[in-house]
Design an enzyme around this catalytic site. Structure first.
Site, PDB file in Angstrom:
ATOM      1  N   GLU A   1      -7.053   4.728   7.714  1.00 36.54           N
ATOM      2  CA  GLU A   1      -6.845   6.149   7.413  1.00 36.54           C
ATOM      3  C   GLU A   1      -8.086   6.737   6.742  1.00 36.54           C
ATOM      4  OE1 GLU A   1      -3.122   5.608   5.361  1.00 36.54           O
ATOM      5  OE2 GLU A   1      -2.189   5.074   7.270  1.00 36.54           O
TER       6      GLU A   1
ATOM      7  N   LYS B   1       0.107   4.168  -0.308  1.00 37.10           N
ATOM      8  CA  LYS B   1      -0.584   5.358   0.232  1.00 37.10           C
ATOM      9  C   LYS B   1      -0.358   6.543  -0.714  1.00 37.10           C
ATOM     10  CE  LYS B   1       0.297   3.580   4.813  1.00 37.10           C
ATOM     11  NZ  LYS B   1      -0.066   3.747   6.218  1.00 37.10           N
TER      12      LYS B   1
ATOM     13  N   GLU C   1      -5.497  -4.934  10.671  1.00 31.33           N
ATOM     14  CA  GLU C   1      -4.517  -3.859  10.830  1.00 31.33           C
ATOM     15  C   GLU C   1      -4.798  -3.089  12.125  1.00 31.33           C
ATOM     16  OE1 GLU C   1      -2.575  -2.804   6.870  1.00 31.33           O
ATOM     17  OE2 GLU C   1      -4.271  -1.472   7.121  1.00 31.33           O
TER      18      GLU C   1
ATOM     19  N   GLY D   1       2.721  -1.125   4.246  1.00 35.21           N
ATOM     20  CA  GLY D   1       2.783   0.291   3.905  1.00 35.21           C
ATOM     21  C   GLY D   1       4.213   0.735   3.659  1.00 35.21           C
ATOM     22  N   GLY D   2       4.853   1.265   4.691  1.00 34.26           N
ATOM     23  CA  GLY D   2       6.194   1.841   4.558  1.00 34.26           C
ATOM     24  C   GLY D   2       7.194   0.941   3.850  1.00 34.26           C
TER      25      GLY D   2
ATOM     26  N   SER E   1       3.257  -1.986  10.332  1.00 34.89           N
ATOM     27  CA  SER E   1       4.717  -1.970  10.508  1.00 34.89           C
ATOM     28  C   SER E   1       5.364  -3.331  10.247  1.00 34.89           C
ATOM     29  CB  SER E   1       5.091  -1.442  11.894  1.00 34.89           C
ATOM     30  OG  SER E   1       4.608  -0.119  12.061  1.00 34.89           O
TER      31      SER E   1
ATOM     32  N   GLY F   1       2.223   2.423  10.592  1.00 36.11           N
ATOM     33  CA  GLY F   1       3.146   3.538  10.388  1.00 36.11           C
ATOM     34  C   GLY F   1       3.830   4.017  11.657  1.00 36.11           C
TER      35      GLY F   1
ATOM     36  N   ASN G   1       0.879  -1.175   0.000  1.00 35.68           N
ATOM     37  CA  ASN G   1       0.000   0.000   0.000  1.00 35.68           C
ATOM     38  C   ASN G   1       0.910   1.217   0.000  1.00 35.68           C
ATOM     39  OD1 ASN G   1      -1.830   2.025   0.430  1.00 35.68           O
ATOM     40  ND2 ASN G   1      -2.254   1.488   2.569  1.00 35.68           N
TER      41      ASN G   1
ATOM     42  N   HIS H   1      -9.601   1.142   4.734  1.00 38.48           N
ATOM     43  CA  HIS H   1      -8.336   1.353   5.450  1.00 38.48           C
ATOM     44  C   HIS H   1      -8.609   2.305   6.627  1.00 38.48           C
ATOM     45  CE1 HIS H   1      -4.244   2.583   6.352  1.00 38.48           C
ATOM     46  NE2 HIS H   1      -3.833   1.523   5.690  1.00 38.48           N
TER      47      HIS H   1
END
Ligand code: PEP
Length: 251
Positions: free
Chosen positions: A97, A11, A167, A233-234, A212, A173, A9, A95
Site C-alpha cells: 500500500e 493499517k 504478500e 491485516g483484516g 487474506s 484485503g 497490521n 508494504h
C-alpha cells in the site's frame, strides 16, 4: 529451527476505545500460544496506548512505516528512534500500500530497512507481485528485484536481522488467498535467493505469508516448509480471529 512469527497490521483502523478492547481480548487469550512470537503493528498515534497495554505481556508491538531520516525538518515523518522510544520491536517496511499509494521505490524501501536496523528495530520487509505481474509470469523477477535492492544497500547479514513477508498484492484485503502451493513456491524462491548470498541467513530468516490469511486457511499455509508465520491485516482486528491464526502457527 525458526520460531514462527505472527504480526498484525492494523493499517489505518481503530480508535482508542476499540484498540483498548482488542488488546484486552488478545492479552486474555495469548497465554496458550507459547511457541509463537506475536506482534501488533499499530497506527503511529496509537503506539503509546499500545505500549501501555502490552508492556509486560508476551505480545510485542511495532510501527507500520518509518522515515529514512534520523531527525530534523521532515514534517509528518516518524524516525526509527522515535519508534524505539515507545518500545517498538518491529516495523513494517515497503508494504504494497505504501509502494502503490506513496510511490515508495525499491531504493527508498532499502534505505528504510537500513534506518530501522540502525535504531535497533526489526524490519518486516514486504515483497510481492501485483495480479498483472503474476499473469505476465514475472512474479519471481519482481520479488527478486525488491529483495535484491535491500541486499545491495544493506548487505546480506543486515537483511538476515530482519524478516521478509511475501504478500501477493492481489491477495491483500481481497479475500483471495494464495494457495499453500502458490505461496510455498514463492517462499522457496525467496529462500533460494537469500541462500545465493548466505546459506546461514537463508536458513535462519523468517519468511511470513500475508494476504487474506484467516482462521480458516492459516494452518494449511503455515504447514508449508518455508512459511514461518503470517502478516495479518483484516483478521488482526478481531481478537478471536487473530488468536486463532496465532494458534495455527503454534508448533
Ligand atoms: C496486510 O495488510 O499486510 C495484509 C496481509 O492484509 P489482509 O490480511 O487484510 O489481506
Amino acid at each position: 529451527m525458526r520460531q514462527p512469527l505472527v504480526a498484525g497490521n492494523w493499517k489505518m483502523n481503530g480508535s482508542r476505545a476499540s484498540i483498548a478492547e482488542l488488546l484486552d481480548g488478545l492479552k486474555a487469550g495469548i497465554g496458550n500460544v507459547r511457541t509463537v512470537e506475536v506482534a501488533l503493528c499499530a497506527p503511529a498515534i496509537y503506539i503509546p496506548d499500545t505500549q501501555v497495554q502490552l508492556d509486560g505481556s508476551a505480545i510485542k508491538w511495532g510501527g507500520q512505516d518509518v522515515s529514512v531520516h534520523a531527525a530534523g525538518a521532515y514534517t509528518g515523518e516518524i524516525a526509527a528512534a522515535m519508534l524505539t522510544d515507545f518500545g517498538c520491536h518491529f516495523v513494517i517496511i515497503g508494504h504494497s500500500e505504501r509502494r502503490a499509494y506513496h510511490s515508495e521505490s525499491d531504493a527508498l524501501v532499502a534505505e528504510k530497512f537500513a534506518a530501522s536496523r540502525e535504531a535497533g528495530l526489526v524490519p518486516i520487509l514486504c515483497v510481492g507481485e501485483t495480479l498483472e505481474e503474476r499473469e505476465q509470469g514475472v512474479t519471481e523477477q519482481v520479488v527478486a528485484r525488491q529483495l535484491d535492492a535491500v541486499i545491495a544497500h544493506c548487505g546480506i547479514d543486515t537483511v538476515g536481522e530482519g524478516v521478509v513477508a511475501y504478500e501477493p498484492v492481489w491477495a491483500i484485503g481481497t479475500g483471495k488467498t494464495a494457495t499453500p502451493e502458490q505461496a510455498q513456491e514463492v517462499h522457496a524462491f525467496i529462500r533460494g535467493r537469500l541462500a545465493a548470498n548466505s546459506q546461514t541467513v537463508a536458513e535462519g530468516l523468517r519468511i511470513l505469508y500475508g494476504g487474506s490469511m484467516n482462521p480458516k486457511n492459516a494452518a494449511e499455509l503455515m504447514a508449508q516448509p518455508d512459511i514461518d508465520g503470517g502478516l495479518i491485516g483484516g483478521a488482526s482486528l478481531k481478537a478471536a480471529d487473530f488468536l486463532a491464526v496465532c494458534a495455527a502457527a503454534n508448533r
